[in-house]
Design an enzyme around this catalytic site. Structure first.
Site, PDB file in Angstrom:
ATOM      1  N   TYR A 130      54.286 -13.604 -41.122  1.00 41.70           N
ATOM      2  CA  TYR A 130      53.688 -12.367 -40.618  1.00 41.70           C
ATOM      3  C   TYR A 130      53.813 -12.348 -39.100  1.00 41.70           C
ATOM      4  O   TYR A 130      53.402 -13.296 -38.424  1.00 41.70           O
ATOM      5  CB  TYR A 130      52.212 -12.265 -41.010  1.00 41.70           C
ATOM      6  CG  TYR A 130      51.593 -10.936 -40.629  1.00 41.70           C
ATOM      7  CD1 TYR A 130      51.493  -9.908 -41.565  1.00 41.70           C
ATOM      8  CD2 TYR A 130      51.133 -10.690 -39.343  1.00 41.70           C
ATOM      9  CE1 TYR A 130      50.950  -8.677 -41.225  1.00 41.70           C
ATOM     10  CE2 TYR A 130      50.599  -9.466 -38.982  1.00 41.70           C
ATOM     11  CZ  TYR A 130      50.505  -8.466 -39.927  1.00 41.70           C
ATOM     12  OH  TYR A 130      49.980  -7.244 -39.570  1.00 41.70           O
ATOM     13  N   GLN A 192      47.996  -4.359 -46.243  1.00 37.25           N
ATOM     14  CA  GLN A 192      48.952  -3.934 -47.271  1.00 37.25           C
ATOM     15  C   GLN A 192      50.179  -4.837 -47.313  1.00 37.25           C
ATOM     16  O   GLN A 192      50.725  -5.123 -48.381  1.00 37.25           O
ATOM     17  CB  GLN A 192      49.370  -2.472 -47.072  1.00 37.25           C
ATOM     18  CG  GLN A 192      50.126  -2.159 -45.793  1.00 37.25           C
ATOM     19  CD  GLN A 192      49.232  -1.835 -44.620  1.00 37.25           C
ATOM     20  OE1 GLN A 192      48.048  -2.177 -44.619  1.00 37.25           O
ATOM     21  NE2 GLN A 192      49.781  -1.161 -43.624  1.00 37.25           N
ATOM     22  N   ASN A 215      45.431  -9.812 -36.791  1.00 38.30           N
ATOM     23  CA  ASN A 215      44.070  -9.422 -36.409  1.00 38.30           C
ATOM     24  C   ASN A 215      43.075  -9.832 -37.492  1.00 38.30           C
ATOM     25  O   ASN A 215      43.431 -10.491 -38.471  1.00 38.30           O
ATOM     26  CB  ASN A 215      43.998  -7.924 -36.109  1.00 38.30           C
ATOM     27  CG  ASN A 215      44.345  -7.061 -37.322  1.00 38.30           C
ATOM     28  OD1 ASN A 215      44.272  -7.502 -38.468  1.00 38.30           O
ATOM     29  ND2 ASN A 215      44.731  -5.824 -37.079  1.00 38.30           N
ATOM     30  N   SER A 238      42.103 -16.418 -30.115  1.00 36.26           N
ATOM     31  CA  SER A 238      42.860 -17.398 -29.346  1.00 36.26           C
ATOM     32  C   SER A 238      42.031 -17.953 -28.196  1.00 36.26           C
ATOM     33  O   SER A 238      41.162 -17.273 -27.650  1.00 36.26           O
ATOM     34  CB  SER A 238      44.126 -16.750 -28.795  1.00 36.26           C
ATOM     35  OG  SER A 238      44.960 -17.726 -28.210  1.00 36.26           O
ATOM     36  N   GLN A 260      46.778 -16.390 -22.896  1.00 38.58           N
ATOM     37  CA  GLN A 260      45.899 -16.406 -24.061  1.00 38.58           C
ATOM     38  C   GLN A 260      44.894 -15.251 -24.007  1.00 38.58           C
ATOM     39  O   GLN A 260      44.575 -14.648 -25.032  1.00 38.58           O
ATOM     40  CB  GLN A 260      45.146 -17.739 -24.144  1.00 38.58           C
ATOM     41  CG  GLN A 260      46.037 -18.943 -24.347  1.00 38.58           C
ATOM     42  CD  GLN A 260      46.906 -18.832 -25.586  1.00 38.58           C
ATOM     43  OE1 GLN A 260      46.450 -18.412 -26.637  1.00 38.58           O
ATOM     44  NE2 GLN A 260      48.174 -19.195 -25.464  1.00 38.58           N
ATOM     45  N   HIS A 263      45.730 -11.857 -25.718  1.00 40.48           N
ATOM     46  CA  HIS A 263      45.867 -11.706 -27.166  1.00 40.48           C
ATOM     47  C   HIS A 263      44.921 -10.647 -27.721  1.00 40.48           C
ATOM     48  O   HIS A 263      45.321  -9.767 -28.469  1.00 40.48           O
ATOM     49  CB  HIS A 263      45.630 -13.045 -27.871  1.00 40.48           C
ATOM     50  CG  HIS A 263      46.833 -13.929 -27.869  1.00 40.48           C
ATOM     51  ND1 HIS A 263      47.421 -14.352 -26.708  1.00 40.48           N
ATOM     52  CD2 HIS A 263      47.559 -14.475 -28.873  1.00 40.48           C
ATOM     53  CE1 HIS A 263      48.463 -15.118 -27.011  1.00 40.48           C
ATOM     54  NE2 HIS A 263      48.564 -15.208 -28.311  1.00 40.48           N
ATOM     55  N   GLU A 328      41.449 -24.510 -28.955  1.00 37.81           N
ATOM     56  CA  GLU A 328      42.687 -24.377 -29.720  1.00 37.81           C
ATOM     57  C   GLU A 328      43.866 -24.946 -28.920  1.00 37.81           C
ATOM     58  O   GLU A 328      44.686 -25.695 -29.433  1.00 37.81           O
ATOM     59  CB  GLU A 328      42.935 -22.905 -30.036  1.00 37.81           C
ATOM     60  CG  GLU A 328      44.241 -22.649 -30.768  1.00 37.81           C
ATOM     61  CD  GLU A 328      44.585 -21.182 -30.845  1.00 37.81           C
ATOM     62  OE1 GLU A 328      45.514 -20.838 -31.601  1.00 37.81           O
ATOM     63  OE2 GLU A 328      43.947 -20.368 -30.156  1.00 37.81           O
ATOM     64  N   HIS A 329      43.972 -24.552 -27.658  1.00 35.65           N
ATOM     65  CA  HIS A 329      45.023 -25.050 -26.764  1.00 35.65           C
ATOM     66  C   HIS A 329      44.375 -25.791 -25.604  1.00 35.65           C
ATOM     67  O   HIS A 329      43.459 -25.265 -24.968  1.00 35.65           O
ATOM     68  CB  HIS A 329      45.863 -23.901 -26.204  1.00 35.65           C
ATOM     69  CG  HIS A 329      46.511 -23.055 -27.255  1.00 35.65           C
ATOM     70  ND1 HIS A 329      47.525 -23.514 -28.060  1.00 35.65           N
ATOM     71  CD2 HIS A 329      46.297 -21.771 -27.639  1.00 35.65           C
ATOM     72  CE1 HIS A 329      47.901 -22.558 -28.884  1.00 35.65           C
ATOM     73  NE2 HIS A 329      47.169 -21.493 -28.654  1.00 35.65           N
TER      74      HIS A 329
END
Length: 337
Positions: A130, A192, A215, A238, A260, A263, A328-329
């Site tokens: 995705y 979808q 999202n 993020s 970041q 985002h 996260e980072h």
């Protein structure tokens, strides 16, 4: 810009602010996602067409229109130019060099009594990547998800990405998909899109696994179809944390924090430094670099609400805070990392 804080052995305020991001999620998201997935499961292509127009403005005349054609791929490659392709290939080489070391191996133990024990590692047949296409698009998402799958030996990689009314996938995304080795690109996204590849429709094959960011609706959809298909993870907003001493480059720090923060509005960018002067320089760099950025409003919002520049006495304090936040980072920009 980043709020400057002096560390006083208490980071509860920052932790609570980061955790509060979860409370900003609309409580109706789960129900909305459930309803859309149910519709996709029951009505297949017909429901995909309905939601593509409703949420993205992309009116699908016939299902063949959702597949990116060879002509579109060739046009995209031409539009980005040779220099961009060169950069993509360089990134591909670097990503490959890293991820080739992660590949799992099969092994066996043969016992004297005839018993065989071991592990068999085999690639998945079909994986969907995705790629977001709403407020921004990132060729890096394509490379970072597709290349490890190719190294693992996945036989078929499809990509889904939402498009606007014009039905056009960004040239940079098409180029990255071509360089990385995507087999098929579909112009659908959102819940979808997740439903279509998870259940399968008349025109889209069911996949074994779905990877890639999105999202809150996409993340919730992946969570709800997990078990029917595999997923990579349920990703939150993020975040990046930079630990820096007085010798770090403020230009690089500002750029990494903003990369970041852009985002979405719930992103978090935190600087922890032993040098107040560096903190001031980073804020000035952010002010300078942010002026002409298209996502300036998002960066400013996320930095103001979920960002901080924390001044500490020494690096031990910086490490303590970082371990509490568990970002996260994480970047360690010090003389002796």
């Amino acid at each position: 810009m980043l709020n400057t804080l002096i560390y006083d052995n208490n980071i509860d305020e920052i932790i609570n602010k980061l955790n509060s991001r979860k409370e900003d999620i609309n409580k109706d998201v789960t129900k909305a996602v459930e309803d859309i997935l149910k519709d996709i499961k029951q009505n297949g292509d017909k429901a995909v067409i309905k939601y593509a127009e409703k949420f993205d403005g992309f009116k699908i005349e016939k299902m063949e229109d959702i597949k990116v054609t060879e002509e579109e791929i060739n046009a995209g490659l031409k539009n980005v130019g040779e220099n961009f392709i060169r950069i993509l290939n360089r990134a591909k080489d670097q990503i490959t060099e890293f991820h080739k070391n992660q590949k799992g191996n099969s092994w066996n133990i043969f016992k004297e009594n005839g018993v065989i024990m071991g592990q068999m590692v085999r690639p998945l047949e079909r994986v969907c990547v995705y790629v977001p296409g709403g407020t921004a698009s990132y060729p890096s998402t394509v490379l970072m998800n597709v290349i490890p799958a190719k190294l693992a030996g996945v036989k078929e990689i499809i990509m889904i990405t939402p498009v606007k009314e014009n039905g056009k996938v960004p040239d940079s995304i098409i180029a990255a998909a071509k360089v990385a080795g995507v087999d098929t690109i579909y112009k659908i996204g959102g819940v979808q899109g997740i439903g279509a590849v998870a259940y399968g429709t008349e025109s889209i094959k069911k996949v074994d696994k779905i990877v890639g960011p999105g999202n809150i609706y996409v993340a919730t959809a992946k969570k709800q179809v997990y078990g029917l298909v595999d997923i990579d993870m349920i990703a939150g907003p993020s975040e990046v944390l930079v630990i820096a001493d007085e010798k770090a480059n403020p230009k690089y720090i500002a750029a990494d924090l903003m990369s970041q923060a852009e985002h979405d509005k719930l992103s978090s960018s935190i600087l922890i430094t032993t040098d107040k002067t560096l903190s001031d320089k980073v804020n000035k760099e952010i002010e300078r670099q942010i002026r002409d950025l298209s996502r300036k409003d998002i960066i400013e919002y996320s930095m103001k609400n979920f960002g901080a520049s924390i001044i500490v006495k020494n690096l031990d304090e910086a490490f303590t805070i970082s371990n509490e936040i568990a970002p996260e980072h994480l970047e360690v920009l010090v003389e002796n990392p």
